[in-house]
Design a protein around this motif. Structure first.
Motif, PDB file in Angstrom:
ATOM      1  N   ARG A 258      28.458  21.164  44.732  1.00 24.56           N
ATOM      2  CA  ARG A 258      26.851  21.716  44.293  1.00 24.56           C
ATOM      3  C   ARG A 258      26.551  21.465  42.523  1.00 24.56           C
ATOM      4  O   ARG A 258      25.733  20.990  42.475  1.00 24.56           O
ATOM      5  CB  ARG A 258      26.183  23.194  44.535  1.00 24.56           C
ATOM      6  CG  ARG A 258      24.758  23.074  44.989  1.00 24.56           C
ATOM      7  CD  ARG A 258      24.009  24.706  44.991  1.00 24.56           C
ATOM      8  NE  ARG A 258      25.217  25.697  44.045  1.00 24.56           N
ATOM      9  CZ  ARG A 258      24.553  25.501  42.679  1.00 24.56           C
ATOM     10  NH1 ARG A 258      23.448  24.730  42.446  1.00 24.56           N
ATOM     11  NH2 ARG A 258      25.236  26.423  41.317  1.00 24.56           N
ATOM     12  N   ARG A 259      26.937  22.023  41.915  1.00 25.15           N
ATOM     13  CA  ARG A 259      27.530  22.162  40.302  1.00 25.15           C
ATOM     14  C   ARG A 259      27.929  20.953  39.800  1.00 25.15           C
ATOM     15  O   ARG A 259      26.901  20.449  38.913  1.00 25.15           O
ATOM     16  CB  ARG A 259      28.174  23.412  40.292  1.00 25.15           C
ATOM     17  CG  ARG A 259      27.804  24.953  40.190  1.00 25.15           C
ATOM     18  CD  ARG A 259      29.068  25.807  39.387  1.00 25.15           C
ATOM     19  NE  ARG A 259      30.043  25.378  39.268  1.00 25.15           N
ATOM     20  CZ  ARG A 259      30.602  25.933  40.043  1.00 25.15           C
ATOM     21  NH1 ARG A 259      30.778  26.397  40.691  1.00 25.15           N
ATOM     22  NH2 ARG A 259      32.375  25.277  39.785  1.00 25.15           N
ATOM     23  N   ALA A 260      28.555  20.659  40.493  1.00 29.45           N
ATOM     24  CA  ALA A 260      28.723  18.540  40.424  1.00 29.45           C
ATOM     25  C   ALA A 260      27.864  17.746  40.743  1.00 29.45           C
ATOM     26  O   ALA A 260      27.159  17.271  39.583  1.00 29.45           O
ATOM     27  CB  ALA A 260      29.925  18.434  40.719  1.00 29.45           C
ATOM     28  N   GLY A 261      26.573  18.315  41.542  1.00 30.96           N
ATOM     29  CA  GLY A 261      26.398  17.339  41.841  1.00 30.96           C
ATOM     30  C   GLY A 261      25.051  17.453  41.014  1.00 30.96           C
ATOM     31  O   GLY A 261      23.862  16.280  40.768  1.00 30.96           O
ATOM     32  N   ASP A 262      24.663  18.332  40.601  1.00 26.35           N
ATOM     33  CA  ASP A 262      23.778  18.848  39.336  1.00 26.35           C
ATOM     34  C   ASP A 262      23.925  18.005  38.252  1.00 26.35           C
ATOM     35  O   ASP A 262      23.250  17.361  37.226  1.00 26.35           O
ATOM     36  CB  ASP A 262      23.721  20.253  38.278  1.00 26.35           C
ATOM     37  CG  ASP A 262      22.930  21.464  40.421  1.00 26.35           C
ATOM     38  OD1 ASP A 262      23.428  22.552  39.865  1.00 26.35           O
ATOM     39  OD2 ASP A 262      21.945  20.792  40.405  1.00 26.35           O
ATOM     40  N   ARG A 263      25.299  17.770  38.247  1.00 27.61           N
ATOM     41  CA  ARG A 263      25.700  16.509  37.112  1.00 27.61           C
ATOM     42  C   ARG A 263      25.997  15.214  37.498  1.00 27.61           C
ATOM     43  O   ARG A 263      26.281  14.126  36.930  1.00 27.61           O
ATOM     44  CB  ARG A 263      26.704  17.133  36.525  1.00 27.61           C
ATOM     45  CG  ARG A 263      26.867  18.667  35.588  1.00 27.61           C
ATOM     46  CD  ARG A 263      28.803  18.824  34.730  1.00 27.61           C
ATOM     47  NE  ARG A 263      29.378  18.634  35.700  1.00 27.61           N
ATOM     48  CZ  ARG A 263      29.775  19.126  36.211  1.00 27.61           C
ATOM     49  NH1 ARG A 263      29.106  20.392  37.054  1.00 27.61           N
ATOM     50  NH2 ARG A 263      31.093  19.406  36.737  1.00 27.61           N
ATOM     51  N   GLY A 264      25.571  14.929  38.728  1.00 27.15           N
ATOM     52  CA  GLY A 264      25.891  13.464  39.052  1.00 27.15           C
ATOM     53  C   GLY A 264      26.701  13.315  39.558  1.00 27.15           C
ATOM     54  O   GLY A 264      26.916  12.187  39.780  1.00 27.15           O
ATOM     55  N   ARG A 265      27.200  13.951  39.973  1.00 28.45           N
ATOM     56  CA  ARG A 265      28.710  13.533  40.364  1.00 28.45           C
ATOM     57  C   ARG A 265      28.987  13.835  41.885  1.00 28.45           C
ATOM     58  O   ARG A 265      27.356  14.979  42.391  1.00 28.45           O
ATOM     59  CB  ARG A 265      30.113  14.432  40.508  1.00 28.45           C
ATOM     60  CG  ARG A 265      30.342  14.004  38.298  1.00 28.45           C
ATOM     61  CD  ARG A 265      31.018  12.996  38.189  1.00 28.45           C
ATOM     62  NE  ARG A 265      31.074  12.894  36.639  1.00 28.45           N
ATOM     63  CZ  ARG A 265      29.661  12.307  36.038  1.00 28.45           C
ATOM     64  NH1 ARG A 265      28.497  12.534  36.742  1.00 28.45           N
ATOM     65  NH2 ARG A 265      30.224  12.018  34.814  1.00 28.45           N
ATOM     66  N   ILE A 266      29.792  12.982  43.002  1.00 29.67           N
ATOM     67  CA  ILE A 266      29.734  13.942  43.962  1.00 29.67           C
ATOM     68  C   ILE A 266      30.733  13.293  44.897  1.00 29.67           C
ATOM     69  O   ILE A 266      31.658  13.472  44.179  1.00 29.67           O
ATOM     70  CB  ILE A 266      29.126  11.137  44.338  1.00 29.67           C
ATOM     71  CG1 ILE A 266      28.306  10.816  43.723  1.00 29.67           C
ATOM     72  CG2 ILE A 266      29.179  11.161  46.596  1.00 29.67           C
ATOM     73  CD1 ILE A 266      26.652  10.851  44.600  1.00 29.67           C
ATOM     74  N   ALA A 267      30.388  14.345  46.099  1.00 29.83           N
ATOM     75  CA  ALA A 267      31.979  14.318  46.781  1.00 29.83           C
ATOM     76  C   ALA A 267      31.648  14.958  48.445  1.00 29.83           C
ATOM     77  O   ALA A 267      30.558  14.607  49.082  1.00 29.83           O
ATOM     78  CB  ALA A 267      31.732  16.074  46.079  1.00 29.83           C
TER      79      ALA A 267
END
Ligand code: SOE
Length: 391
Positions: free
Chosen positions: A113-122
């Motif tokens: 979720r935090r990485a998604g805020d930085r445009g990273r996909i999981a």
């Protein structure tokens, strides 16, 4: 990619092929594969098509030429590697099950979720969603072709450990695998039941069993004449389930039945699913994975019944990139489709399906199954994040 055994080989096939079959917005480059044994990982790099070999996953995620980390290791290392990779600004694809515990899965979902805020996909690697027949079934359920769902019935049966002398590999040890058939096979069918229905499981009742409780240590380790058997290979305790049967209720009220086993003699990789609604039914068998069986209950009874849809038409999911009608696909193509969908999600900056949140929901179902089985199959709620946070 971290890990290069069966799943590493299957993912490598996906990465080698995807750019040569689909028109992609980004070009995946197989920069480096990581494994602990220097000679073995170098050999794997050459065989599987990776440009470099690393022996420490921390060095791999530190590389500037790596933007995506593909985790193909046993479940006990998923959380550590995925969280570190996401925090290092990498996209992540992680094999199923997402983790070995709900706590690990929660940490991974929060990191995503935090990485998604930085445009990273999981994304989590429930590859069977990307079988064209399964993808078509999802569209048909969503479009109401079977009407209101009443039943989901899923089994996933293998037989590779029927022989009690099969050694105690990592998949049979809780510290590495988290659970046995439940996490390995059950994760797939729980995800499919939820994906195809579009509904989460809200509670389960379960039984699990370990039929063979001791096995020879791998490599025939001999510890002299002192072994319990009076000589020969030492034996170790199997600490995971061989099989699990569980029933459940979906949020929409439909009833679901699940069976997973690694000792179903004669069943090699037999995943079968059937959905029954008030307007019809859908059925799929992984051993006939180019086919989807559909019964339209609105047809006159005299002419209705399950009919076979050969899922090889150009307008069927993923088929636009492959062969003319009738030229079927295989198991490995699900990994090519997984790579395709992940590359598109990275290019578009959109959350892929299945997300780590989807993986966490599956982990919560698996935990509820184990809790129910430990308490005489008592019906056990699957705790959603909402209740979890409230409690
Ligand atoms: C072993 O049970 C296994 O390789 C699973 O780990 C995979 O997820 C499944 O696709 C095939 O069987």
């Amino acid at each position: 990619m971290v890990g290069y055994a069966f799943m590493g080989a299957a993912h490598s096939q996906g990465w080698r092929t995807v750019g040569r079959v689909f028109d992609l917005p980004l070009n995946p480059v197989m920069a480096a594969v990581c494994g602990r044994d220097p000679a073995a990982v170098r050999a794997a790099a050459g065989k599987l098509g990776w440009a470099a070999a690393e022996t420490d996953w921390r060095a791999l995620i530190a590389r500037d030429d790596v933007q995506l980390v593909d985790i193909c290791t046993p479940g006990d290392s998923h959380a550590e590697i995925a969280v570190a990779a996401l925090e290092a600004g990498k996209h992540v694809l992680c094999e199923k099950p997402l983790a070995n515990t709900v706590a690990e899965a929660e940490a991974m979902a929060e990191a995503a979720r935090r990485a998604g805020d930085r445009g990273r996909i999981a994304m989590v690697g429930f590859n069977y969603r990307r079988t064209p027949a399964i993808a078509l079934a999802r569209l048909m359920v969503r479009d109401g072709r079977i009407g209101t769902l009443r039943h989901v019935r899923v089994t996933y049966l293998q037989d590779w450990i029927v022989d009690p002398e099969f050694p105690l590999v990592w998949r049979l040890q809780k510290e590495y695998a988290g659970s046995g058939a439940l996490g390995d096979l059950g994760a797939h069918i729980v995800d499919l039941a939820q994906h195809l229905s579009g509904e989460p499981l809200v509670g389960v009742s379960a039984v699990t069993e370990t039929f063979v409780r001791e096995r020879p240590l791998p490599g025939g380790a001999v510890v002299g004449l002192s072994t319990a058997a009076g000589g020969g290979a030492a034996r170790g305790a199997v600490t995971v389930d061989d099989a699990a049967l569980f029933t459940g209720r979906l949020a929409c009220g439909a009833l679901a039945a699940f069976e997973v086993s690694r000792v179903a003699a004669g069943r090699k990789n037999s995943l079968r699913i059937e959905l029954n609604g008030d307007r019809g039914s859908l059925a799929f068998d992984l051993e006939r994975l180019n086919e989807l069986y559909f019964h339209d209950h609105t047809e006159p009874a005299a002419s209705s019944g399950f009919r076979r849809i050969l899922v090889t038409e150009a307008d069927h999911p993923y088929l636009e990139a492959w062969w003319p009608p009738g030229h079927g696909l295989g198991y490995e193509h699900t990994f090519v489709h997984q790579a395709r969908d992940l590359v598109h999600a990275i290019a578009a900056g959109t959350e892929p399906e299945p997300s780590f949140a989807d993986g966490l929901q599956v982990q919560r179902v698996l935990a509820a199954v184990e809790e129910s089985a430990a308490r005489n199959s008592v019906y056990t709620p699957v705790l959603p994040a909402l209740v979890q946070e409230a409690s």
